[in-house]
Write an enzyme that holds these catalytic residues in place. Sequence first.
Site, PDB file in Angstrom:
ATOM      1  N   ASP A   1       0.729  -1.128   0.021  1.00 48.18           N
ATOM      2  CA  ASP A   1       0.071  -0.042  -0.131  1.00 48.18           C
ATOM      3  C   ASP A   1       1.022   1.119  -0.021  1.00 48.18           C
ATOM      4  OD1 ASP A   1      -2.387   1.441   0.023  1.00 48.18           O
ATOM      5  OD2 ASP A   1      -2.878   1.277   2.341  1.00 48.18           O
TER       6      ASP A   1
ATOM      7  N   GLU B   1      -6.507   4.652  -9.481  1.00 49.49           N
ATOM      8  CA  GLU B   1      -7.584   5.115  -8.985  1.00 49.49           C
ATOM      9  C   GLU B   1      -8.556   6.184  -9.898  1.00 49.49           C
ATOM     10  OE1 GLU B   1      -9.545   6.221  -4.792  1.00 49.49           O
ATOM     11  OE2 GLU B   1      -7.777   5.461  -5.033  1.00 49.49           O
TER      12      GLU B   1
ATOM     13  N   LYS C   1      -9.611   1.538  -9.421  1.00 49.72           N
ATOM     14  CA  LYS C   1     -10.396   1.748  -8.259  1.00 49.72           C
ATOM     15  C   LYS C   1     -11.156   3.028  -8.304  1.00 49.72           C
ATOM     16  CE  LYS C   1      -7.758   1.989  -4.421  1.00 49.72           C
ATOM     17  NZ  LYS C   1      -6.493   2.332  -3.423  1.00 49.72           N
TER      18      LYS C   1
ATOM     19  N   THR D   1     -13.104   0.729  -3.607  1.00 51.24           N
ATOM     20  CA  THR D   1     -12.365   1.180  -2.321  1.00 51.24           C
ATOM     21  C   THR D   1     -13.370   2.177  -1.456  1.00 51.24           C
ATOM     22  OG1 THR D   1     -10.323   2.437  -1.654  1.00 51.24           O
ATOM     23  CG2 THR D   1     -11.562   3.259  -3.397  1.00 51.24           C
TER      24      THR D   1
ATOM     25  N   PHE E   1     -11.703  -0.972   4.494  1.00 48.29           N
ATOM     26  CA  PHE E   1     -10.844  -0.133   5.535  1.00 48.29           C
ATOM     27  C   PHE E   1     -11.092  -0.456   6.775  1.00 48.29           C
ATOM     28  CE2 PHE E   1      -9.642   3.587   2.495  1.00 48.29           C
ATOM     29  CZ  PHE E   1      -9.297   2.745   1.320  1.00 48.29           C
TER      30      PHE E   1
END
Length: 337
Positions: free
Chosen positions: A27, A111, A147, A172, A194
């Site tokens: 990440d 993303e 994403k 996400t 998350f």
Amino acid sequence: MTDSRSKKAKMTTSLSQLKEMTVVVADTGDFEAMQHFQPTDATTNPSLILAAASQKKYAHLIDKAVQYGKKVGTTAFYSTLNEQIEAALDITCILFGKEILSIIPGRVSTEVDARLSFNKDASIDKAVKLVNLYEEMGIKKDRILIKLASTWEGIQAAKELEEKYGIHCNLTLLFSFAQAIACAEAGVTLISPFVGRILDWYVANTDKKSFESKEDPGVLSVTKIYNYYKKFGYKTVVMGASFRNTGEIKELAGCDLLTISPKLLEELEKSNETVSQTLNEETAKKSDLQKISLDEAEFRWLLNEDQMATEKLSEGIRKFAEDIRKLEKLLRDKIEA
């Protein structure tokens, strides 16, 4: 046999043990960290790209993006400064993604602009554009995950991207069971619930200020989602994300994927503590979860009823949008200069 396995586990790092049961994803936007920890996949977001873009060692990529934006200005008949900045922003994400893919064997997540989170058609257009830019650089779409925020519009955009374009999606900013169900029913490739941000909310908004890893609300949320997906045979896989400590990670050992920051990867690498698999399909299939189907109205109602998920989703979109604007300013200043 058990003693033998235990001795072997103690001889290997916690990170090595984790990699035996879960796909480890980095990440980060830091290439050096990826080379060191050797994850299978990598995931980025606007905040990570901004942090990397601000470092001198990645200045050459930003310079390439600026030149790309300027080239749009010279070749397009009525190109505006905003269009040049947008082009430079898009190619920044692609350049970082391409560099990452030269390091890792798997896939990179890129993303879609968070400001498109409530616009299905614009999200689809941007996703297709990003994948086309990758393909122009010789990167096939099977190495890319697009994403999108787990809004209703983002989930429906992903459904169309998967079905119509064969573009794999990573949903996400996912904080609730309702979001997870909608993603599974849409047939998306992967979700990123998350963990740490869920914990943050409970610490900030309840009387309880610390949680054992087994009771961590983020861990419990991902465990429930994983068990639901496996029990009912959904193809969507679960990638736990946004961890605050290694205890959360160890409690989710066995999850399909876990995306972990360099700091926590380092902690796991330096540890020789035994990591035991906590999630598996056999146990999941024995859970007492009931199957649920959601339409748009039910999705929106359940999300509205979940204060934590509503607040964290909104906050996450705002934060990503803020970092995109900062990255745009960096590119704007260089283009104008």
